[in-house]
Write a protein that holds these residues in place. Sequence first.
Motif, PDB file in Angstrom:
ATOM      1  N   PHE A   1       0.827  -1.215   0.000  1.00 31.37           N
ATOM      2  CA  PHE A   1       0.000   0.000   0.000  1.00 31.37           C
ATOM      3  C   PHE A   1       0.862   1.266   0.000  1.00 31.37           C
ATOM      4  O   PHE A   1       0.625   2.184  -0.783  1.00 31.37           O
ATOM      5  CB  PHE A   1      -0.913  -0.048   1.227  1.00 31.37           C
ATOM      6  CG  PHE A   1      -2.001   0.983   1.260  1.00 31.37           C
ATOM      7  CD1 PHE A   1      -2.917   1.094   0.233  1.00 31.37           C
ATOM      8  CD2 PHE A   1      -2.141   1.820   2.367  1.00 31.37           C
ATOM      9  CE1 PHE A   1      -3.951   2.027   0.289  1.00 31.37           C
ATOM     10  CE2 PHE A   1      -3.174   2.759   2.434  1.00 31.37           C
ATOM     11  CZ  PHE A   1      -4.070   2.863   1.390  1.00 31.37           C
ATOM     12  N   TRP A   2       1.905   1.315   0.867  1.00 28.55           N
ATOM     13  CA  TRP A   2       2.765   2.510   0.920  1.00 28.55           C
ATOM     14  C   TRP A   2       3.482   2.691  -0.411  1.00 28.55           C
ATOM     15  O   TRP A   2       3.711   3.809  -0.849  1.00 28.55           O
ATOM     16  CB  TRP A   2       3.790   2.422   2.049  1.00 28.55           C
ATOM     17  CG  TRP A   2       3.251   1.979   3.371  1.00 28.55           C
ATOM     18  CD1 TRP A   2       3.782   0.998   4.180  1.00 28.55           C
ATOM     19  CD2 TRP A   2       2.098   2.469   4.073  1.00 28.55           C
ATOM     20  NE1 TRP A   2       3.013   0.851   5.312  1.00 28.55           N
ATOM     21  CE2 TRP A   2       1.978   1.730   5.270  1.00 28.55           C
ATOM     22  CE3 TRP A   2       1.151   3.454   3.791  1.00 28.55           C
ATOM     23  CZ2 TRP A   2       0.954   1.948   6.196  1.00 28.55           C
ATOM     24  CZ3 TRP A   2       0.122   3.670   4.703  1.00 28.55           C
ATOM     25  CH2 TRP A   2       0.032   2.930   5.892  1.00 28.55           C
ATOM     26  N   GLN A   3       3.838   1.581  -1.053  1.00 31.25           N
ATOM     27  CA  GLN A   3       4.633   1.680  -2.283  1.00 31.25           C
ATOM     28  C   GLN A   3       3.811   2.096  -3.495  1.00 31.25           C
ATOM     29  O   GLN A   3       4.343   2.721  -4.420  1.00 31.25           O
ATOM     30  CB  GLN A   3       5.315   0.333  -2.572  1.00 31.25           C
ATOM     31  CG  GLN A   3       6.432   0.033  -1.596  1.00 31.25           C
ATOM     32  CD  GLN A   3       6.969  -1.381  -1.747  1.00 31.25           C
ATOM     33  OE1 GLN A   3       6.381  -2.215  -2.451  1.00 31.25           O
ATOM     34  NE2 GLN A   3       8.071  -1.677  -1.076  1.00 31.25           N
ATOM     35  N   ILE A   4       2.542   1.725  -3.513  1.00 29.94           N
ATOM     36  CA  ILE A   4       1.741   2.060  -4.710  1.00 29.94           C
ATOM     37  C   ILE A   4       1.121   3.451  -4.613  1.00 29.94           C
ATOM     38  O   ILE A   4       0.317   3.827  -5.451  1.00 29.94           O
ATOM     39  CB  ILE A   4       0.652   1.009  -5.010  1.00 29.94           C
ATOM     40  CG1 ILE A   4      -0.363   0.924  -3.870  1.00 29.94           C
ATOM     41  CG2 ILE A   4       1.290  -0.351  -5.317  1.00 29.94           C
ATOM     42  CD1 ILE A   4      -1.642   0.205  -4.275  1.00 29.94           C
ATOM     43  N   MET A   5       1.504   4.194  -3.569  1.00 34.77           N
ATOM     44  CA  MET A   5       1.088   5.600  -3.492  1.00 34.77           C
ATOM     45  C   MET A   5       2.339   6.460  -3.542  1.00 34.77           C
ATOM     46  O   MET A   5       3.435   5.997  -3.234  1.00 34.77           O
ATOM     47  CB  MET A   5       0.324   5.856  -2.184  1.00 34.77           C
ATOM     48  CG  MET A   5      -0.937   5.005  -2.049  1.00 34.77           C
ATOM     49  SD  MET A   5      -1.990   5.480  -0.656  1.00 34.77           S
ATOM     50  CE  MET A   5      -1.017   4.967   0.741  1.00 34.77           C
ATOM     51  N   GLN A   6       2.157   7.731  -3.904  1.00 43.01           N
ATOM     52  CA  GLN A   6       3.283   8.668  -3.902  1.00 43.01           C
ATOM     53  C   GLN A   6       2.740  10.087  -3.901  1.00 43.01           C
ATOM     54  O   GLN A   6       1.642  10.336  -4.387  1.00 43.01           O
ATOM     55  CB  GLN A   6       4.178   8.453  -5.131  1.00 43.01           C
ATOM     56  CG  GLN A   6       3.490   8.794  -6.431  1.00 43.01           C
ATOM     57  CD  GLN A   6       4.419   8.747  -7.640  1.00 43.01           C
ATOM     58  OE1 GLN A   6       5.603   8.459  -7.531  1.00 43.01           O
ATOM     59  NE2 GLN A   6       3.878   9.044  -8.808  1.00 43.01           N
ATOM     60  N   PRO A   7       3.540  11.020  -3.358  1.00 45.41           N
ATOM     61  CA  PRO A   7       3.129  12.420  -3.445  1.00 45.41           C
ATOM     62  C   PRO A   7       3.053  12.842  -4.912  1.00 45.41           C
ATOM     63  O   PRO A   7       3.900  12.430  -5.710  1.00 45.41           O
ATOM     64  CB  PRO A   7       4.236  13.171  -2.702  1.00 45.41           C
ATOM     65  CG  PRO A   7       5.345  12.195  -2.481  1.00 45.41           C
ATOM     66  CD  PRO A   7       4.788  10.828  -2.629  1.00 45.41           C
ATOM     67  N   GLY A   8       2.045  13.615  -5.254  1.00 49.68           N
ATOM     68  CA  GLY A   8       1.898  14.051  -6.650  1.00 49.68           C
ATOM     69  C   GLY A   8       1.534  12.915  -7.580  1.00 49.68           C
ATOM     70  O   GLY A   8       1.782  12.991  -8.784  1.00 49.68           O
TER      71      GLY A   8
ATOM     72  N   THR B   1      -3.470   9.536  -5.429  1.00 55.97           N
ATOM     73  CA  THR B   1      -2.196   9.180  -4.798  1.00 55.97           C
ATOM     74  C   THR B   1      -1.458   8.067  -5.543  1.00 55.97           C
ATOM     75  O   THR B   1      -0.335   7.724  -5.171  1.00 55.97           O
ATOM     76  CB  THR B   1      -2.416   8.673  -3.352  1.00 55.97           C
ATOM     77  OG1 THR B   1      -3.059   7.393  -3.396  1.00 55.97           O
ATOM     78  CG2 THR B   1      -3.279   9.634  -2.540  1.00 55.97           C
ATOM     79  N   VAL B   2      -2.083   7.488  -6.553  1.00 54.26           N
ATOM     80  CA  VAL B   2      -1.532   6.233  -7.110  1.00 54.26           C
ATOM     81  C   VAL B   2      -0.200   6.459  -7.825  1.00 54.26           C
ATOM     82  O   VAL B   2      -0.039   7.399  -8.604  1.00 54.26           O
ATOM     83  CB  VAL B   2      -2.551   5.552  -8.051  1.00 54.26           C
ATOM     84  CG1 VAL B   2      -1.931   4.349  -8.758  1.00 54.26           C
ATOM     85  CG2 VAL B   2      -3.783   5.110  -7.250  1.00 54.26           C
ATOM     86  N   ASN B   3       0.745   5.578  -7.549  1.00 57.08           N
ATOM     87  CA  ASN B   3       2.071   5.571  -8.179  1.00 57.08           C
ATOM     88  C   ASN B   3       2.017   4.571  -9.343  1.00 57.08           C
ATOM     89  O   ASN B   3       2.191   3.365  -9.149  1.00 57.08           O
ATOM     90  CB  ASN B   3       3.104   5.146  -7.124  1.00 57.08           C
ATOM     91  CG  ASN B   3       4.509   5.045  -7.675  1.00 57.08           C
ATOM     92  OD1 ASN B   3       4.724   4.966  -8.897  1.00 57.08           O
ATOM     93  ND2 ASN B   3       5.488   5.039  -6.779  1.00 57.08           N
ATOM     94  N   TRP B   4       1.770   5.082 -10.527  1.00 58.74           N
ATOM     95  CA  TRP B   4       1.562   4.176 -11.671  1.00 58.74           C
ATOM     96  C   TRP B   4       2.834   3.437 -12.081  1.00 58.74           C
ATOM     97  O   TRP B   4       2.757   2.350 -12.659  1.00 58.74           O
ATOM     98  CB  TRP B   4       0.949   4.943 -12.854  1.00 58.74           C
ATOM     99  CG  TRP B   4      -0.488   5.284 -12.610  1.00 58.74           C
ATOM    100  CD1 TRP B   4      -1.020   6.520 -12.385  1.00 58.74           C
ATOM    101  CD2 TRP B   4      -1.606   4.367 -12.524  1.00 58.74           C
ATOM    102  NE1 TRP B   4      -2.382   6.440 -12.169  1.00 58.74           N
ATOM    103  CE2 TRP B   4      -2.768   5.140 -12.253  1.00 58.74           C
ATOM    104  CE3 TRP B   4      -1.735   2.979 -12.644  1.00 58.74           C
ATOM    105  CZ2 TRP B   4      -4.034   4.554 -12.107  1.00 58.74           C
ATOM    106  CZ3 TRP B   4      -2.992   2.406 -12.498  1.00 58.74           C
ATOM    107  CH2 TRP B   4      -4.120   3.187 -12.235  1.00 58.74           C
ATOM    108  N   ASP B   5       4.015   4.015 -11.795  1.00 58.57           N
ATOM    109  CA  ASP B   5       5.262   3.290 -12.095  1.00 58.57           C
ATOM    110  C   ASP B   5       5.326   2.012 -11.276  1.00 58.57           C
ATOM    111  O   ASP B   5       5.674   0.939 -11.782  1.00 58.57           O
ATOM    112  CB  ASP B   5       6.492   4.152 -11.770  1.00 58.57           C
ATOM    113  CG  ASP B   5       6.683   5.278 -12.780  1.00 58.57           C
ATOM    114  OD1 ASP B   5       6.087   5.198 -13.877  1.00 58.57           O
ATOM    115  OD2 ASP B   5       7.404   6.236 -12.458  1.00 58.57           O
ATOM    116  N   GLU B   6       4.987   2.130 -10.003  1.00 59.77           N
ATOM    117  CA  GLU B   6       5.017   0.956  -9.124  1.00 59.77           C
ATOM    118  C   GLU B   6       3.933  -0.045  -9.531  1.00 59.77           C
ATOM    119  O   GLU B   6       4.170  -1.262  -9.518  1.00 59.77           O
ATOM    120  CB  GLU B   6       4.828   1.421  -7.665  1.00 59.77           C
ATOM    121  CG  GLU B   6       5.043   0.353  -6.627  1.00 59.77           C
ATOM    122  CD  GLU B   6       6.453  -0.244  -6.627  1.00 59.77           C
ATOM    123  OE1 GLU B   6       7.419   0.475  -6.973  1.00 59.77           O
ATOM    124  OE2 GLU B   6       6.576  -1.435  -6.280  1.00 59.77           O
ATOM    125  N   VAL B   7       2.768   0.453  -9.894  1.00 58.15           N
ATOM    126  CA  VAL B   7       1.688  -0.446 -10.331  1.00 58.15           C
ATOM    127  C   VAL B   7       2.125  -1.194 -11.595  1.00 58.15           C
ATOM    128  O   VAL B   7       1.856  -2.389 -11.747  1.00 58.15           O
ATOM    129  CB  VAL B   7       0.379   0.343 -10.562  1.00 58.15           C
ATOM    130  CG1 VAL B   7      -0.688  -0.534 -11.214  1.00 58.15           C
ATOM    131  CG2 VAL B   7      -0.146   0.908  -9.237  1.00 58.15           C
TER     132      VAL B   7
END
Length: 204
Positions: free
Chosen positions: A85-92, A188-194
């Motif tokens: 969960f922490w990894q698939i989110m990011q600021p911006g 919040t989603v970090n699409w690179d990680e997804v």
Amino acid sequence: MAYELPALPYPYTALEPHIDEATMKLHHDKHHATYVSNLNGAIEKHPELGKHTPEDLLRSLDTIPDDVKSVVRNNGGGHVNHTMFWQIMQPGGGGQPTGAIAGKIQEDFGSFEDFKKLFNETTAKQFGSGWGWLVLDNGKLTILTTPNQDNPLSQGKYPILGNDVWEHAYYLKYQNRRPEYLAAWWNTVNWDEVNKRFQTAQAA
Ligand code: MN3
């Protein structure tokens, strides 16, 4: 030997205004920390379990000794779910999906908007505590929910993304308005990680 609470990869305030600082502090420092500590309690009773990754423990719950099976299921699940969960989110974060997952979402759901709508509707209906997930099932993207801290790995499915709908994830800011939290979460989603997780799911 013992499992460890991973550091939050950004400051507690980084996901404001979508997820507030107080929620992030409690969620990471108290809830996630407790899952790790309870999981380690089970490993103390059965040190051989500590040789496995927590993901592998969830993949083979049938092989876990009965006296700690539910502890591993709930707290191993809690540890793995929140680490993701922490990894698939990011600021911006947020915005339109990028990379390979963008095309696959379009192929399997018609559009990102249709996918988000279905994910939010499905996850809003999870009764009580649980998670909404995106998995690959027979080559097709599929949305599912699980109760408690159950992880799709225990059903043989690698989670590409997941959102936490335990009240602790949103109640301080959104109170009972789970759909409002679900809608805001996409910012919040970090699409690179997804995309990395999508590759792993395809290789599995
Ligand atoms: Mn949680």
